[in-house]
Structure formats: structure tokens, C-alpha cells
Design a protein around this motif. Sequence first.
Motif, PDB file in Angstrom:
ATOM      1  N   LEU A  39      -8.614  11.086  -0.669  1.00  0.00           N
ATOM      2  CA  LEU A  39      -9.254  11.904   0.366  1.00  0.00           C
ATOM      3  C   LEU A  39      -9.099  13.370  -0.020  1.00  0.00           C
ATOM      4  N   SER A  40     -10.198  14.096   0.003  1.00  0.00           N
ATOM      5  CA  SER A  40     -10.165  15.471  -0.482  1.00  0.00           C
ATOM      6  C   SER A  40     -10.892  16.421   0.457  1.00  0.00           C
ATOM      7  N   PRO A  92      -7.269  23.763  -0.541  1.00  0.00           N
ATOM      8  CA  PRO A  92      -7.793  22.426  -0.841  1.00  0.00           C
ATOM      9  C   PRO A  92      -6.816  21.334  -0.422  1.00  0.00           C
ATOM     10  N   LEU A  93      -7.336  20.096  -0.396  1.00  0.00           N
ATOM     11  CA  LEU A  93      -6.527  18.951   0.010  1.00  0.00           C
ATOM     12  C   LEU A  93      -6.789  17.776  -0.923  1.00  0.00           C
ATOM     13  N   SER A  94      -5.739  17.055  -1.240  1.00  0.00           N
ATOM     14  CA  SER A  94      -5.894  15.801  -1.963  1.00  0.00           C
ATOM     15  C   SER A  94      -4.811  14.840  -1.492  1.00  0.00           C
ATOM     16  N   LEU A  95      -5.225  13.767  -0.843  1.00  0.00           N
ATOM     17  CA  LEU A  95      -4.320  12.706  -0.416  1.00  0.00           C
ATOM     18  C   LEU A  95      -4.656  11.461  -1.208  1.00  0.00           C
ATOM     19  N   GLU A  96      -3.617  10.786  -1.674  1.00  0.00           N
ATOM     20  CA  GLU A  96      -3.848   9.624  -2.528  1.00  0.00           C
ATOM     21  C   GLU A  96      -3.264   8.354  -1.919  1.00  0.00           C
ATOM     22  N   CYS A  97      -3.952   7.275  -2.177  1.00  0.00           N
ATOM     23  CA  CYS A  97      -3.552   5.975  -1.663  1.00  0.00           C
ATOM     24  C   CYS A  97      -3.777   4.941  -2.778  1.00  0.00           C
ATOM     25  N   THR A  98      -2.786   4.092  -2.987  1.00  0.00           N
ATOM     26  CA  THR A  98      -2.956   3.014  -3.959  1.00  0.00           C
ATOM     27  C   THR A  98      -2.492   1.697  -3.355  1.00  0.00           C
ATOM     28  N   VAL A  99      -3.144   0.632  -3.762  1.00  0.00           N
ATOM     29  CA  VAL A  99      -2.819  -0.704  -3.288  1.00  0.00           C
ATOM     30  C   VAL A  99      -2.371  -1.537  -4.479  1.00  0.00           C
ATOM     31  N   GLU A 100      -1.326  -2.318  -4.269  1.00  0.00           N
ATOM     32  CA  GLU A 100      -0.817  -3.191  -5.331  1.00  0.00           C
ATOM     33  C   GLU A 100      -0.883  -4.644  -4.888  1.00  0.00           C
ATOM     34  N   GLY A 101      -1.068  -5.529  -5.841  1.00  0.00           N
ATOM     35  CA  GLY A 101      -0.982  -6.950  -5.553  1.00  0.00           C
ATOM     36  C   GLY A 101      -2.268  -7.598  -5.118  1.00  0.00           C
ATOM     37  N   THR A 102      -3.384  -6.900  -5.230  1.00  0.00           N
ATOM     38  CA  THR A 102      -4.670  -7.485  -4.869  1.00  0.00           C
ATOM     39  C   THR A 102      -5.756  -6.840  -5.712  1.00  0.00           C
ATOM     40  N   SER A 103      -6.884  -7.509  -5.819  1.00  0.00           N
ATOM     41  CA  SER A 103      -8.004  -6.976  -6.591  1.00  0.00           C
ATOM     42  C   SER A 103      -9.211  -6.775  -5.699  1.00  0.00           C
ATOM     43  N   ASN A 104      -9.981  -5.730  -6.012  1.00  0.00           N
ATOM     44  CA  ASN A 104     -11.219  -5.414  -5.305  1.00  0.00           C
ATOM     45  C   ASN A 104     -11.049  -5.393  -3.780  1.00  0.00           C
ATOM     46  N   PRO A 105     -10.050  -4.663  -3.302  1.00  0.00           N
ATOM     47  CA  PRO A 105      -9.896  -4.585  -1.842  1.00  0.00           C
ATOM     48  C   PRO A 105     -10.945  -3.661  -1.242  1.00  0.00           C
ATOM     49  N   PHE A 152      -3.000  12.928  11.629  1.00  0.00           N
ATOM     50  CA  PHE A 152      -2.266  11.887  10.909  1.00  0.00           C
ATOM     51  C   PHE A 152      -3.299  11.045  10.168  1.00  0.00           C
ATOM     52  N   TYR A 153      -3.228  11.066   8.842  1.00  0.00           N
ATOM     53  CA  TYR A 153      -4.226  10.377   8.025  1.00  0.00           C
ATOM     54  C   TYR A 153      -3.652   9.058   7.527  1.00  0.00           C
ATOM     55  N   LEU A 154      -4.417   8.029   7.724  1.00  0.00           N
ATOM     56  CA  LEU A 154      -3.967   6.691   7.381  1.00  0.00           C
ATOM     57  C   LEU A 154      -4.931   6.034   6.401  1.00  0.00           C
ATOM     58  N   ILE A 157       0.852  -1.180   0.000  1.00  0.00           N
ATOM     59  CA  ILE A 157       0.000   0.000   0.000  1.00  0.00           C
ATOM     60  C   ILE A 157       0.889   1.229   0.000  1.00  0.00           C
ATOM     61  N   HIS A 158       0.581   2.155  -0.881  1.00  0.00           N
ATOM     62  CA  HIS A 158       1.361   3.376  -1.006  1.00  0.00           C
ATOM     63  C   HIS A 158       0.486   4.561  -0.645  1.00  0.00           C
ATOM     64  N   GLN A 159       1.027   5.441   0.153  1.00  0.00           N
ATOM     65  CA  GLN A 159       0.284   6.616   0.579  1.00  0.00           C
ATOM     66  C   GLN A 159       1.211   7.817   0.493  1.00  0.00           C
ATOM     67  N   TRP A 160       0.731   8.897  -0.093  1.00  0.00           N
ATOM     68  CA  TRP A 160       1.566  10.097  -0.189  1.00  0.00           C
ATOM     69  C   TRP A 160       0.713  11.356  -0.203  1.00  0.00           C
ATOM     70  N   PRO A 161       1.319  12.506   0.202  1.00  0.00           N
ATOM     71  CA  PRO A 161       2.698  12.639   0.664  1.00  0.00           C
ATOM     72  C   PRO A 161       2.854  12.185   2.117  1.00  0.00           C
ATOM     73  N   ALA A 162       4.064  12.097   2.605  1.00  0.00           N
ATOM     74  CA  ALA A 162       4.309  11.692   3.988  1.00  0.00           C
ATOM     75  C   ALA A 162       3.990  12.834   4.948  1.00  0.00           C
ATOM     76  N   THR A 163       4.303  14.049   4.558  1.00  0.00           N
ATOM     77  CA  THR A 163       3.984  15.220   5.365  1.00  0.00           C
ATOM     78  C   THR A 163       3.437  16.312   4.463  1.00  0.00           C
ATOM     79  N   LEU A 164       2.582  17.144   5.045  1.00  0.00           N
ATOM     80  CA  LEU A 164       1.952  18.202   4.268  1.00  0.00           C
ATOM     81  C   LEU A 164       1.590  19.337   5.211  1.00  0.00           C
TER      82      LEU A 164
END
Lengths: 112, 110
Positions: free
Chosen positions: A76-77, A18-31, A88-90, A4-11
Motif C-alpha cells: 500500500l503506497s 510518502p507511504l509504503s506499507l508491506e504485507c506478505t503471506v506465507e504457506g499458501t499460493s495465489n491468495p 489502522f491499516y489491515l 500473514i506478516h504486516q509491518w510496521p506496527a506503528t508509523l
Amino acid sequence: SQTIHQWPATLVQPVGSPLSLECTVEGTSNPNLYWYRQAAGRGLQLLFYSVGIGQISSEVPQNLSASRPQDRQFILSSKKLLLSDSGFYLCAWSTGTDEKLFFGSGTQLSVL
Amino acid sequence: QQQVKQSPQSLIVQKGGISIINCAYENTAFDYFPWYQQFPGKGPALLIAIRPDVSEKKEGRFTISFNKSAKQFSLHIMDSQPGDSATYFCAASKADKLIFGTGTRLQVFP
């Protein structure tokens, strides 16, 4: 293996921006995908969760929103940040077949 | 309404001692009770979990004790080490949504 990738680390953002935080998951489908917020000295508060593309459930009324434009992408926006949005957003994911939750490394958001 | 109550908020233990963190829940529909460990600046990671059909689960130095009638469960860390210093969260879930406690900051001193 799944990651799971989440960025940025700090903001650091000014109030009203405005705000935009992005998260992506690799190696699985329909999580199942989740956004949690951890305020200083407090626990983990579930903000949004999604069981599929375009399906978002909100747990807490606030000025934040979430979207899932792709199967493994969760965003997340906010249109206008408040001081109280600092925290701290997770991002997290689960397979949907069991309850194990896997967290990203988090984004420390400071609204000034 | 806080569905999972965790105590203490902070805990200081000497190396080699036993760390005990307690949680209580309200919703009898919960059927999965994990503990997560979080180091500063990192996301929480699953440490150990239990289901209500057993009263105890042990993995290495970590043990969960579960009391279904009292709606309570606890984490015991035996032979606590400085590397165990972290924040610990209990949680409870039903239908893919984990509800977390407020966390316990554990400090283990040499």
C-alpha cells in the motif's frame, strides 16, 4: 500453516510525506489479498483487493495506491499523505475458494 | 451507501449476562455472513459464520440467528465473560468481498 506478516506496527508520518506499507503471506499460493482501513470509531473499509499478480481493484477513490509485485506480497503506497489518511491499516488474505478472511496485525498510521 | 448496518455502537453487559448485537443488510445477493472479533491493537479474527440456508448456528457460547426475510442477523453471546470484551464486526459477502458493519464495542464487567 499459513501466516500473514504486516509491518510496521506503528508509523508516524508528516503530511505530504510518502507511504509504503508491506504485507506478505506465507504457506499458501495465489491468495486473494486485501487492504482495509479502520478509522477511529468506524468500521472496516475495503480499499483494494487483488486476485493475482498485477491485478488490483480499487474500492474507494483516494490518494492511496496498491501493488502486488509478487504472488504473496501486497504493498500500500501514497506519494503524499493527508491528515485524513490516519487510521489502522489491515492487510488480509483469503484462499479464493471460500470467503474466510484472515487479517494481519495491522499498522497504526498517524499523519501529523 | 452502507450495505451492512450494525447496532448498537457500544454495549455494556454484566458478567454472566447475554450480549446481543444486531446487523441488517440490503443486498439479497449476499450469501455468507460472518462475525469477527477484534481485540485492541490486533486484526479481527473470524468468530462464527452462517449461510442463508439455515436460521441459526451455535458454537459454544456464541450463536448467530439469521432472518432471511427480514434481511437481519444477530450475534448472541451467552454467559458473557470479561474476556469477551472486544469489538465485534458483522459482515456480508458475495464473490470474495466482505462488506463490514461499523462495529460494536462490547464491555463485560465482573
